[in-house]
Design a protein around this motif. Structure first.
Motif, PDB file in Angstrom:
ATOM      1  N   PRO A 142       0.711  -1.057  -0.082  1.00 43.52           N
ATOM      2  CA  PRO A 142       0.088   0.089   0.024  1.00 43.52           C
ATOM      3  C   PRO A 142       0.875   1.398  -0.059  1.00 43.52           C
ATOM      4  CG  PRO A 142      -0.734  -1.560   1.710  1.00 43.52           C
ATOM      5  CD  PRO A 142       0.462  -2.279   1.242  1.00 43.52           C
ATOM      6  N   PRO A 143       0.465   2.462  -0.507  1.00 45.87           N
ATOM      7  CA  PRO A 143       1.095   3.569  -0.672  1.00 45.87           C
ATOM      8  C   PRO A 143       1.225   4.040   0.907  1.00 45.87           C
ATOM      9  CG  PRO A 143      -1.130   3.921  -1.376  1.00 45.87           C
ATOM     10  CD  PRO A 143      -0.966   2.467  -1.156  1.00 45.87           C
ATOM     11  N   VAL A 144       2.279   5.159   1.098  1.00 51.71           N
ATOM     12  CA  VAL A 144       2.469   5.548   2.275  1.00 51.71           C
ATOM     13  C   VAL A 144       2.534   7.217   1.903  1.00 51.71           C
ATOM     14  CG1 VAL A 144       4.102   6.226   4.099  1.00 51.71           C
ATOM     15  CG2 VAL A 144       3.902   3.833   3.155  1.00 51.71           C
ATOM     16  N   ALA A 145       1.531   7.849   2.647  1.00 48.67           N
ATOM     17  CA  ALA A 145       1.190   9.209   2.765  1.00 48.67           C
ATOM     18  C   ALA A 145       1.042   9.892   3.725  1.00 48.67           C
ATOM     19  CB  ALA A 145      -0.175   9.583   1.747  1.00 48.67           C
ATOM     20  N   GLY A 146       1.336  11.348   3.731  1.00 56.58           N
ATOM     21  CA  GLY A 146       1.344  12.299   4.917  1.00 56.58           C
ATOM     22  C   GLY A 146       1.982  13.627   4.843  1.00 56.58           C
ATOM     23  N   ARG A 147       1.870  14.512   5.634  1.00 56.54           N
ATOM     24  CA  ARG A 147       2.586  15.699   5.500  1.00 56.54           C
ATOM     25  C   ARG A 147       3.992  15.451   6.208  1.00 56.54           C
ATOM     26  NH1 ARG A 147      -0.279  20.574   8.183  1.00 56.54           N
ATOM     27  NH2 ARG A 147       1.038  21.685   6.888  1.00 56.54           N
ATOM     28  N   THR A 148       4.892  16.241   5.615  1.00 52.10           N
ATOM     29  CA  THR A 148       6.268  16.192   5.924  1.00 52.10           C
ATOM     30  C   THR A 148       6.828  17.325   6.717  1.00 52.10           C
ATOM     31  OG1 THR A 148       6.895  17.262   3.731  1.00 52.10           O
ATOM     32  CG2 THR A 148       6.650  14.942   3.655  1.00 52.10           C
ATOM     33  N   THR A 149       5.958  18.034   7.365  1.00 48.12           N
ATOM     34  CA  THR A 149       6.254  19.170   8.101  1.00 48.12           C
ATOM     35  C   THR A 149       7.009  18.768   9.608  1.00 48.12           C
ATOM     36  OG1 THR A 149       4.096  19.195   9.014  1.00 48.12           O
ATOM     37  CG2 THR A 149       4.574  20.534   7.317  1.00 48.12           C
ATOM     38  N   GLU A 150       6.851  17.358  10.066  1.00 45.77           N
ATOM     39  CA  GLU A 150       7.551  17.178  11.246  1.00 45.77           C
ATOM     40  C   GLU A 150       9.086  16.766  10.943  1.00 45.77           C
ATOM     41  OE1 GLU A 150       6.768  14.296  15.364  1.00 45.77           O
ATOM     42  OE2 GLU A 150       5.248  14.660  13.760  1.00 45.77           O
TER      43      GLU A 150
END
Length: 275
Positions: free
Chosen positions: A76-84
């Motif tokens: 499955p794909p991995v997704a999210g914000r990269t701000t941390e």
């Protein structure tokens, strides 16, 4: 007049290329191009040289909300914000230090599982900084087509093997080599062409699988060496200081937007001679 025929970028160095219709070029390059890179457990740059199958990954990045999505071929794909962001790191890009920070979240675990060893996702502190040497690379369509013609089984030489930012149509074979030391307007940007791009083992790898399937480096050396013995050929270069060369590097004189179909215009009458 020569025109921009192809643009190629990727948000994560070493992953599959995208073909955008436009890019914005800053003094440091295209901000969304190579926005991220990988390092191994010892903090060394990790890319297609170490693991060709990285090209099987597709990275999608939305700078508006800092969303990164990684598409894997078998999970499955991995997704999210990269701000941390985590620890600050400095990565050696072939003798050039690039500052960045480790990206917190699911990225490193998923990538480590895919490549089979510990790796970490790094966000560069200065967008556009994670190119190999200079922020712009360019090559002519005629050069790529000629290389295919003179090379046995040349249909394998997909343009993606060379991972160039800008491809130019309407030039003669290796005409871009003659632009060294000259300023070139590409759409809304102006660049200063520096010199040839040394090619690496990544060009031997299939751009879909990442598996070595063709002796691209040997093919370039063989045919460019043959060119150098042909006195009727106006421009011919053997490997430069032991490197195998194809395509040109450039720095950015005037930032701006480049789009498919934009004109490519030489601004200097003659090449600038080295001091």
């Amino acid at each position: 007049m020569p025109l921009v025929s192809r643009l190629s970028t990727t948000p994560v160095k070493g992953t599959a290329l995208h073909g955008p219709r436009t890019v914005t070029v800053t003094p440091d390059g295209v901000p969304e191009n190579r926005r991220f890179h990988l390092v191994d457990a010892r903090g060394r740059l990790f890319n297609g040289k170490q693991h060709g199958p990285l090209v099987q990954l597709t990275a999608e990045f939305d700078p508006g909300d800092d969303q990164l999505r990684l598409l894997f071929p078998d999970r499955p794909p991995v997704a999210g914000r990269t701000t941390e962001l985590g620890e600050a790191v400095r990565t050696d890009f072939y003798g050039r230090p690039v500052d960045g920070h480790l990206v917190e979240g699911p990225w490193s675990a998923a990538l480590s599982d895919f490549v089979g060893q510990e790796v970490h996702l790094v966000a560069v502190d200065r967008p556009g900084d994670a190119v190999d040497v200079h922020p712009v690379t360019l090559i002519s369509t005629a050069t790529l087509e000629h290389l295919r013609r003179v090379t046995s089984d040349g249909e394998r030489l997909d343009h993606r093997r060379f991972r160039m930012l800008v491809e130019v149509d309407g030039c003669d074979v290796h005409e871009e080599d003659t632009w060294a030391g000259r300023r070139v307007r590409i759409g809304g940007a102006t660049v200063q062409v520096v010199g040839p791009v040394p090619r690496c083992v990544v060009t031997n790898e299939n751009p879909d699988s990442g598996v070595v399937d063709f002796g691209t480096l040997k093919a370039i050396v063989r045919y460019r060496g043959e060119l150098a013995t042909d006195l009727s050929t106006p421009v011919a270069h053997l490997p430069d200081n032991g490197a195998v060369i194809l395509g040109m590097y450039a720095t950015v004189d005037q930032p701006g937007e480049i789009a498919l179909g934009d004109p490519v215009e030489l601004l200097d009458e003659t090449a600038v001679q080295p001091a």
